[in-house]
Design a protein around this motif. Structure first.
Motif, PDB file in Angstrom:
ATOM      1  N   ILE A 136      39.425  70.665  91.933  1.00  0.00           N
ATOM      2  CA  ILE A 136      39.497  70.550  93.311  1.00  0.00           C
ATOM      3  C   ILE A 136      39.480  71.940  94.080  1.00  0.00           C
ATOM      4  N   SER A 137      40.136  72.755  93.576  1.00  0.00           N
ATOM      5  CA  SER A 137      40.107  74.007  94.313  1.00  0.00           C
ATOM      6  C   SER A 137      38.698  74.876  94.036  1.00  0.00           C
ATOM      7  N   SER A 138      38.114  74.577  92.928  1.00  0.00           N
ATOM      8  CA  SER A 138      36.681  75.262  92.806  1.00  0.00           C
ATOM      9  C   SER A 138      35.639  74.501  93.463  1.00  0.00           C
ATOM     10  N   ILE A 163      42.692  83.772  96.452  1.00  0.00           N
ATOM     11  CA  ILE A 163      44.235  83.530  95.907  1.00  0.00           C
ATOM     12  C   ILE A 163      45.000  82.928  96.893  1.00  0.00           C
ATOM     13  N   ASN A 164      44.420  81.907  97.700  1.00  0.00           N
ATOM     14  CA  ASN A 164      45.490  81.296  98.503  1.00  0.00           C
ATOM     15  C   ASN A 164      46.191  80.486  97.681  1.00  0.00           C
ATOM     16  N   SER A 165      47.564  80.236  98.244  1.00  0.00           N
ATOM     17  CA  SER A 165      48.622  79.584  97.557  1.00  0.00           C
ATOM     18  C   SER A 165      48.388  78.226  97.540  1.00  0.00           C
ATOM     19  N   SER A 166      47.373  77.604  98.350  1.00  0.00           N
ATOM     20  CA  SER A 166      47.340  76.051  98.251  1.00  0.00           C
ATOM     21  C   SER A 166      46.292  76.072  96.956  1.00  0.00           C
ATOM     22  N   ARG A 167      45.690  76.801  96.516  1.00  0.00           N
ATOM     23  CA  ARG A 167      44.737  76.577  95.253  1.00  0.00           C
ATOM     24  C   ARG A 167      44.895  77.374  94.317  1.00  0.00           C
ATOM     25  N   TYR A 168      45.842  78.414  94.318  1.00  0.00           N
ATOM     26  CA  TYR A 168      46.183  79.372  93.047  1.00  0.00           C
ATOM     27  C   TYR A 168      47.616  79.487  93.055  1.00  0.00           C
ATOM     28  N   ASP A 169      48.274  79.244  91.843  1.00  0.00           N
ATOM     29  CA  ASP A 169      49.647  79.363  91.638  1.00  0.00           C
ATOM     30  C   ASP A 169      50.019  80.250  90.696  1.00  0.00           C
ATOM     31  N   ARG A 170      50.691  81.341  90.997  1.00  0.00           N
ATOM     32  CA  ARG A 170      50.738  82.722  90.221  1.00  0.00           C
ATOM     33  C   ARG A 170      51.822  82.179  89.297  1.00  0.00           C
TER      34      ARG A 170
END
Length: 537
Positions: free
Chosen positions: A17-19, A40-47
């Protein structure tokens, strides 16, 4: 198990979904700042989640190390300081933007160091580090770069103090091997794997061409892998081996030339009159003093092993040559007259004290270990030689005094025999002389030799004559028969007594240097060819 599968499915759906959202909103992104915020938005990328977690395979991290400096190699604390550039690379599919317009605009994006906290990075650490920090001059020396295919490069400059377990049996003729051990703190081998980056046929360990060290020269290095098993599991590691050689230019200028001049100055003593014992002894001792002052699971790790070869020139100048000259100085005392007691005692005591002080100074710079080091053998042997030289003079002194006592007794006996023979001769010629005449003759004849024989022999002669107060027997004894054969006999001169003390000095002057040369041959053959086994865990 069911929970893990559900989490895997959810992560996969979240990534897809993020892609899709990134490609869909690509047309509306006008600036790189907006693109990075979207990437690198936290809604699509979880570090908090590592790469490839949804695929249940480990994330492969490749590493390189660039060694800028190696300094402060400390044998006492067994550590060293190093300044390195530590680079790590890995792929994170969540940062892949190859399907967007930004892939053509910017194939790679270098982020500000403050953005490192917004993406996932490996939890690598140095296992054998005592102290460490990042370089912050003039800004934090950290680099993070994202490629369009999702490859991430993370580089940082580190100042580390690393532990190095040294083997000092051959000190200072030893070669050392130091290790840089890199591992993952929390992720096991199922989650994270470390590899050396050799994709471009370039060594993963790079060394500054201008690297210089005061005691060691880095001559070789090697990167390798190793496996390590602990109570919590098996670990992987890599090693770097470094070999060192000594540079003698500095020691020639600051030590060899000055010490050569001092030794040449000591040769002036050969032109001083040998009877001037204080002058020659003082000159020799001043030369010596001048020189002497001088969770259960499996974890991955990387290991760098450094092989260090000690530079021997410093210890040759500061330890071996001075101690060797001190031993040779103790041998010079064998050629000094044994009657010169102050000179020989001074040389013997000062050489023993100098060797003892030098040995104590060397031991204070080394750790307290239970095994015997090469420098311990050398200093102990030097102490034995100079102490044996001092004991040799004690033996010579005793032998000389006994020899003088025997010679004095023999001389006294011959003088007494000579005087008795003269008295018997004159008594035979004039048997009517009174006892007073004989007493006067004894005193008169003995006064000429009183300096050589002393008063003791005269008293012995008088005592022998005074005991025979009666008339002399007409029958001559064997001594009288010999005396009567010739008038006024003179006693034969005393045979020279062999000087045993001088003979002992002569033997020692040959035996001690030969023994010291033999010791040197054995010492250097053994320790130059000795191999110390290193067990790296």
């Amino acid at each position: 198990m069911r929970l893990r599968i559900d989490l895997h499915v959810l992560t996969t759906i979240f990534t897809l979904i993020s892609s899709t959202n990134l490609q869909r909103s690509d047309a509306s992104i006008k600036t790189v700042e907006e693109f990075l915020d979207t990437l690198i938005n936290s809604s699509r990328y979880d570090r908090r989640i590592r790469p490839f977690f949804d695929q249940q395979k480990p994330c492969n991290v490749t590493m390189t190390i660039h060694i800028n400096t190696i300094s402060a190699i400390n044998e006492v604390n067994m550590d060293y300081n190093t300044d390195i550039i530590f680079r790590q690379s890995w792929y994170d599919p969540r940062l892949n933007y190859s399907g967007t317009d930004w892939a053509q605009r910017s194939p790679q994006i270098t982020l500000h160091y403050s953005l490192i906290d917004r993406i996932w990075v490996p939890d690598s650490f140095f296992r054998n580090a005592k102290e460490g920090k990042r370089s912050d001059i003039t800004v934090p020396n950290r680099l993070i770069r994202i490629h369009r295919d999702g490859k991430v490069l993370y580089s940082q400059r580190l100042l580390l103090k690393l532990d190095c377990q040294m083997k000092l049996q051959k000190f200072p003729l030893d070669n050392q091997t130091c290790v840089v051990n890199i591992g993952s703190y929390a992720f096991g081998t199922n989650d994270l794997a470390f590899y050396w980056d050799e994709s471009q046929n370039v060594s993963a360990i790079r060394v500054n061409e201008d690297l210089e060290m005061p005691d060691f020269v880095l001559s070789n290095h090697e990167a390798k892998y190793c496996n390590r098993t602990t109570a919590t599991g098996a670990f992987a590691c890599i090693e770097v081996h470094l070999k060192l050689q000594r540079n003698l230019d500095l020691y020639i200028q600051e030590l060899y030339l000055p010490s050569t001049l001092i030794v040449t100055l000591s040769f002036i003593g050969f032109w001083v009159d040998y009877k001037s014992h204080p002058a020659r002894t003082l000159l020799s001792l001043l030369s010596i003093v001048t020189i002497s002052t001088q969770a259960a699971g499996s974890f991955t790790c990387l290991l760098v092993v450094l092989h260090l070869k000690r530079l021997f020139g410093y210890y040759l100048v500061q330890v071996y040559i001075p101690s060797m000259l001190i031993v040779i100085l103790s041998f010079v005392s064998f050629w000094i007259d044994h009657k010169s007691v102050p000179a020989r005692i001074s040389v013997g005591l000062l050489t023993v004290l100098t060797v003892t002080t030098q040995s104590s100074g060397i031991r204070s710079q080394l750790p307290r270990v239970s095994y015997i080091k090469a420098i311990d053998v050398w200093m102990s042997a030097c102490l034995v030689f100079v102490f044996a030289g001092l004991l040799e003079y004690a033996l010579v002194n005793v032998i000389a005094r006994k020899g003088e006592l025997r010679q004095q007794v023999r001389f006294s006996k011959e003088v007494i025999g000579n005087r008795l023979a003269q008295v018997q001769f004159y008594k035979k010629e004039d048997g009517n002389d009174s006892a007073e005449t004989m007493e006067a003759l004894v005193h008169k004849s003995s006064s000429a030799d009183r300096n050589a024989g002393g008063n003791a022999s005269s008293h012995v002669q008088y005592s022998a004559m005074s005991n025979s107060s009666g008339p002399i027997s007409t029958q001559a004894n064997p001594l009288q028969q010999v005396v009567s054969a010739q008038p006024a006999p003179i006693a034969k001169a005393a045979k020279p007594v062999r000087d045993s003390a001088q003979f002992v000095d002569l033997v020692s002057a040959v035996l001690f240097p030969v023994a010291f040369i033999v010791f040197n041959i054995i010492y250097w053959m053994v320790y130059l060819n000795m191999q110390v086994e290193y067990v790296l865990k």
